[in-house]
Every structure is written in C-alpha cells, then in structure tokens.
Design a protein around this motif. Structure first.
Motif, PDB file in Angstrom:
ATOM      1  N   VAL A  82       0.849  -1.190   0.000  1.00 12.87           N
ATOM      2  CA  VAL A  82       0.000   0.000   0.000  1.00 12.87           C
ATOM      3  C   VAL A  82       0.886   1.243   0.000  1.00 12.87           C
ATOM      4  O   VAL A  82       1.776   1.382   0.848  1.00 12.87           O
ATOM      5  CB  VAL A  82      -0.925   0.029   1.234  1.00 12.87           C
ATOM      6  N   MET A  83       0.658   2.122  -0.963  1.00  8.28           N
ATOM      7  CA  MET A  83       1.325   3.425  -1.016  1.00  8.28           C
ATOM      8  C   MET A  83       0.370   4.444  -0.406  1.00  8.28           C
ATOM      9  O   MET A  83      -0.707   4.699  -0.936  1.00  8.28           O
ATOM     10  CB  MET A  83       1.671   3.801  -2.450  1.00  8.28           C
ATOM     11  N   LEU A  84       0.749   5.012   0.719  1.00  6.26           N
ATOM     12  CA  LEU A  84      -0.124   5.882   1.500  1.00  6.26           C
ATOM     13  C   LEU A  84       0.326   7.332   1.397  1.00  6.26           C
ATOM     14  O   LEU A  84       1.449   7.670   1.753  1.00  6.26           O
ATOM     15  CB  LEU A  84      -0.108   5.432   2.968  1.00  6.26           C
ATOM     16  N   CYS A  85      -0.570   8.209   0.920  1.00  4.27           N
ATOM     17  CA  CYS A  85      -0.276   9.639   0.846  1.00  4.27           C
ATOM     18  C   CYS A  85      -0.488  10.296   2.207  1.00  4.27           C
ATOM     19  O   CYS A  85      -1.391   9.916   2.952  1.00  4.27           O
ATOM     20  CB  CYS A  85      -1.192  10.322  -0.164  1.00  4.27           C
ATOM     21  N   HIS A  86       0.317  11.292   2.496  1.00  5.46           N
ATOM     22  CA  HIS A  86       0.123  12.076   3.711  1.00  5.46           C
ATOM     23  C   HIS A  86       0.429  13.541   3.420  1.00  5.46           C
ATOM     24  O   HIS A  86       1.175  13.847   2.473  1.00  5.46           O
ATOM     25  CB  HIS A  86       1.012  11.564   4.851  1.00  5.46           C
ATOM     26  N   PRO A  87      -0.139  14.477   4.190  1.00  3.12           N
ATOM     27  CA  PRO A  87       0.212  15.884   4.000  1.00  3.12           C
ATOM     28  C   PRO A  87       1.713  16.083   4.137  1.00  3.12           C
ATOM     29  O   PRO A  87       2.380  15.388   4.905  1.00  3.12           O
ATOM     30  CB  PRO A  87      -0.553  16.594   5.131  1.00  3.12           C
ATOM     31  N   VAL A  88       2.245  17.032   3.403  1.00  9.13           N
ATOM     32  CA  VAL A  88       3.693  17.234   3.381  1.00  9.13           C
ATOM     33  C   VAL A  88       4.239  17.476   4.784  1.00  9.13           C
ATOM     34  O   VAL A  88       5.279  16.927   5.166  1.00  9.13           O
ATOM     35  CB  VAL A  88       4.048  18.415   2.462  1.00  9.13           C
ATOM     36  N   LEU A  89       3.544  18.288   5.568  1.00 13.13           N
ATOM     37  CA  LEU A  89       4.027  18.641   6.898  1.00 13.13           C
ATOM     38  C   LEU A  89       3.339  17.844   8.007  1.00 13.13           C
ATOM     39  O   LEU A  89       3.325  18.262   9.162  1.00 13.13           O
ATOM     40  CB  LEU A  89       3.853  20.146   7.137  1.00 13.13           C
ATOM     41  N   ALA A  90       2.799  16.691   7.659  1.00 16.29           N
ATOM     42  CA  ALA A  90       2.235  15.826   8.699  1.00 16.29           C
ATOM     43  C   ALA A  90       3.341  15.404   9.655  1.00 16.29           C
ATOM     44  O   ALA A  90       4.426  14.993   9.233  1.00 16.29           O
ATOM     45  CB  ALA A  90       1.592  14.594   8.066  1.00 16.29           C
ATOM     46  N   GLY A  91       3.085  15.498  10.937  1.00 13.76           N
ATOM     47  CA  GLY A  91       4.066  15.101  11.931  1.00 13.76           C
ATOM     48  C   GLY A  91       4.175  13.593  12.041  1.00 13.76           C
ATOM     49  O   GLY A  91       3.355  12.849  11.503  1.00 13.76           O
ATOM     50  N   MET A  92       5.196  13.142  12.753  1.00 10.61           N
ATOM     51  CA  MET A  92       5.418  11.713  12.907  1.00 10.61           C
ATOM     52  C   MET A  92       4.200  11.021  13.520  1.00 10.61           C
ATOM     53  O   MET A  92       3.785   9.951  13.065  1.00 10.61           O
ATOM     54  CB  MET A  92       6.650  11.473  13.784  1.00 10.61           C
ATOM     55  N   GLU A  93       3.602  11.641  14.542  1.00 12.74           N
ATOM     56  CA  GLU A  93       2.440  11.027  15.194  1.00 12.74           C
ATOM     57  C   GLU A  93       1.275  10.898  14.220  1.00 12.74           C
ATOM     58  O   GLU A  93       0.595   9.860  14.184  1.00 12.74           O
ATOM     59  CB  GLU A  93       2.025  11.877  16.399  1.00 12.74           C
ATOM     60  N   GLN A  94       1.056  11.935  13.422  1.00 14.11           N
ATOM     61  CA  GLN A  94      -0.033  11.916  12.446  1.00 14.11           C
ATOM     62  C   GLN A  94       0.197  10.843  11.385  1.00 14.11           C
ATOM     63  O   GLN A  94      -0.717  10.089  11.024  1.00 14.11           O
ATOM     64  CB  GLN A  94      -0.162  13.290  11.798  1.00 14.11           C
ATOM     65  N   ARG A  95       1.436  10.754  10.876  1.00 11.34           N
ATOM     66  CA  ARG A  95       1.736   9.756   9.855  1.00 11.34           C
ATOM     67  C   ARG A  95       1.610   8.347  10.410  1.00 11.34           C
ATOM     68  O   ARG A  95       1.074   7.445   9.750  1.00 11.34           O
ATOM     69  CB  ARG A  95       3.146   9.976   9.295  1.00 11.34           C
ATOM     70  N   GLU A  96       2.109   8.151  11.614  1.00  9.10           N
ATOM     71  CA  GLU A  96       2.044   6.815  12.211  1.00  9.10           C
ATOM     72  C   GLU A  96       0.612   6.393  12.498  1.00  9.10           C
ATOM     73  O   GLU A  96       0.273   5.208  12.390  1.00  9.10           O
ATOM     74  CB  GLU A  96       2.894   6.762  13.472  1.00  9.10           C
ATOM     75  N   ALA A  97      -0.242   7.334  12.879  1.00 13.60           N
ATOM     76  CA  ALA A  97      -1.645   7.008  13.130  1.00 13.60           C
ATOM     77  C   ALA A  97      -2.306   6.493  11.848  1.00 13.60           C
ATOM     78  O   ALA A  97      -3.047   5.501  11.868  1.00 13.60           O
ATOM     79  CB  ALA A  97      -2.387   8.232  13.661  1.00 13.60           C
ATOM     80  N   ALA A  98      -2.028   7.155  10.723  1.00  5.85           N
ATOM     81  CA  ALA A  98      -2.586   6.702   9.447  1.00  5.85           C
ATOM     82  C   ALA A  98      -2.007   5.353   9.042  1.00  5.85           C
ATOM     83  O   ALA A  98      -2.726   4.478   8.548  1.00  5.85           O
ATOM     84  CB  ALA A  98      -2.326   7.748   8.371  1.00  5.85           C
TER      85      ALA A  98
END
Length: 256
Positions: A82-98
């Motif tokens: 799975v290739m998962l997009c995230h906002p450019v400035l998403a923090g580590m916690e935000q990215r890990e939650a997704a």
C-alpha cells in the motif's frame, strides 16, 4: 524532507498494490490497471488527522473488498503493498496514526509518500527546474517547494474549502492564505528556487483547483501562471499509483 518511507522492492510475496489518499473530506483508492476504484467520504478525519482508527479501518476494509473481492480479505492483504499519501508537513504522530490504520488490514508493507510529490508525479514534467505545488484541500492548504523531486521547504495552514461554508468564510481568505505562504517561502529562499518555480508556473492541485473563484484570484494575486493538475482532486492518489507501479516494476502508464 520528502522521502518515501519503507522500501517496496523485496517485499516478500507482494504481488498486488494499492494507492491510498486519506483526505479530510474524501478517501480515494487506486488499483493497478483499474485506476481510481473508490472516492468516498472519509471516516472521522479532522484537518488531515485520523481521529477514529477503528471506523476508518472498517471503511478501508470495505474498499479493499470491492477491489479484490471479499474472499481476498480472509487472510488480510498479505500479498499487497500500500502506497499511502500524507500531508507534506504531517508530523510523525499523524503519519504513524494513518499507517496503523492501514497496517490493521495486514498488507505486506505500507509505504508513505507526501501528497505534493505524488501530485507532481501525476502532473508529469513541464520542463526542468524547481516546482511550487499549491494544494487547496477541504480542510488544509499546503504550499510546497520541490527541487529535483524532493521537498525543499513547505508551509501548511489549517484552512480549506470546508471553511468557505462558514458564515465568515470567503474565497479571499483561502487565496490570501495560499499567497502569503508562497511569499514566505520566497522570503526564506536564498537559492532562487522559488523565483524559478514561479517563472515556470505554479502547479495547483486538490479540490480547490476546480474552483475558478479561487484559481483566478490566486493567479492575479501572485501575478504568475497557474498550471492546473489534471483531475486535481484525485491527482495525489493517481500519482501515488504511478510511483507504486514504478517501484513494483509495472508499466508506469497504469495510473488511470
């Protein structure tokens, strides 16, 4: 900044792929050879942050079932990257939650890519040099400077199209926010990359790129040419699909 997290090649047993963009308003899923297979309202997501992992995992499970068939989920997605997009400035916690939401489906691997690089990949080359990407989303507005395909600098504001429905919301507020972030990037740039990107034309993506009341004002305020992404609302997930296909060794023309 701007690296893809998690290798794709060498994922044991991985034969399938999915690209996924969990937006504040819509969740979009792309599959090889089929293009965008789902464009549905997101689960509980606030300003790009997943706020109810269980609900969103149920949503993704339904989408995956429609992509591969219900029986394919009996053992999870163990053969799928799975290739998962995230906002450019998403923090580590935000990215890990997704990532945890997606990991709950049991894929072989989850690879992360920022939405600006994904959108730029789908837009394709328009000459060499640096690129400014303005993403006008539902609840976020991002401005990103890409140099040699990597994120050099970026700005984010928690304002977007959904705010226009508020009594005090107006297109001017979103436009002013985006333009101010571009100018701030310019002030902080000592290399001339922002100036070069402005001359090249600003790539506008996200659902807001479809709104003439926003794009015409932004072009006028910046005094530059705008380059609107094809199907801008889904350009990030389509670009992520291109990147995934390339990494898996599939033909790169299957973004759909």
């Amino acid at each position: 900044m701007g690296t893809a997290h998690g290798a794709v090649r060498g994922s044991a047993g991985a034969v399938r792929g999915l690209a996924l963009d969990i937006g504040s308003s819509r969740t979009r899923v792309w599959a090889p050879g089929r293009g965008v297979i789902a464009d549905v309202p997101s689960g509980p997501v606030l300003r790009g942050r997943v706020t109810d992992a269980a609900s969103h995992r149920r949503l993704l499970r339904k989408v995956a079932a429609s992509a591969f068939g219900g029986a394919a989920l009996d053992g999870g997605l163990g053969d799928t990257v799975v290739m998962l997009c995230h906002p450019v400035l998403a923090g580590m916690e935000q990215r890990e939650a997704a990532r945890r939401v997606v990991a709950g489906l049991g894929p072989a691997r989850v690879v992360s890519v920022d939405s600006a690089r994904a959108a730029a990949a789908y837009a394709g080359p328009a000459g060499g040099g640096p690129l400014l990407v303005v993403d006008l989303g539902a609840e976020l507005t991002e401005v990103t400077l890409l140099v040699d395909g990597l994120v050099q600098d970026a700005r984010l504001a928690e304002v977007g199209l959904d705010d226009l429905s508020e009594p005090t919301g107006s297109p001017a507020a979103v436009v002013h926010t985006a333009a101010d972030m571009v100018r701030d990037l310019w002030r902080c740039d000592s290399t001339g990359a922002v100036r070069g990107a402005l001359r090249r034309g600003v790539l506008v993506t996200g659902g807001g790129a479809l709104r003439l009341d926003l794009t015409s004002r932004l072009a006028l305020r910046l005094g530059v040419r705008l380059r609107l992404a094809n199907d801008p609302a889904t350009s990030a997930v389509r670009g992520a699909g291109l990147l995934l296909s390339s990494a898996l060794g599939d033909p790169p023309t299957a973004a759909g």
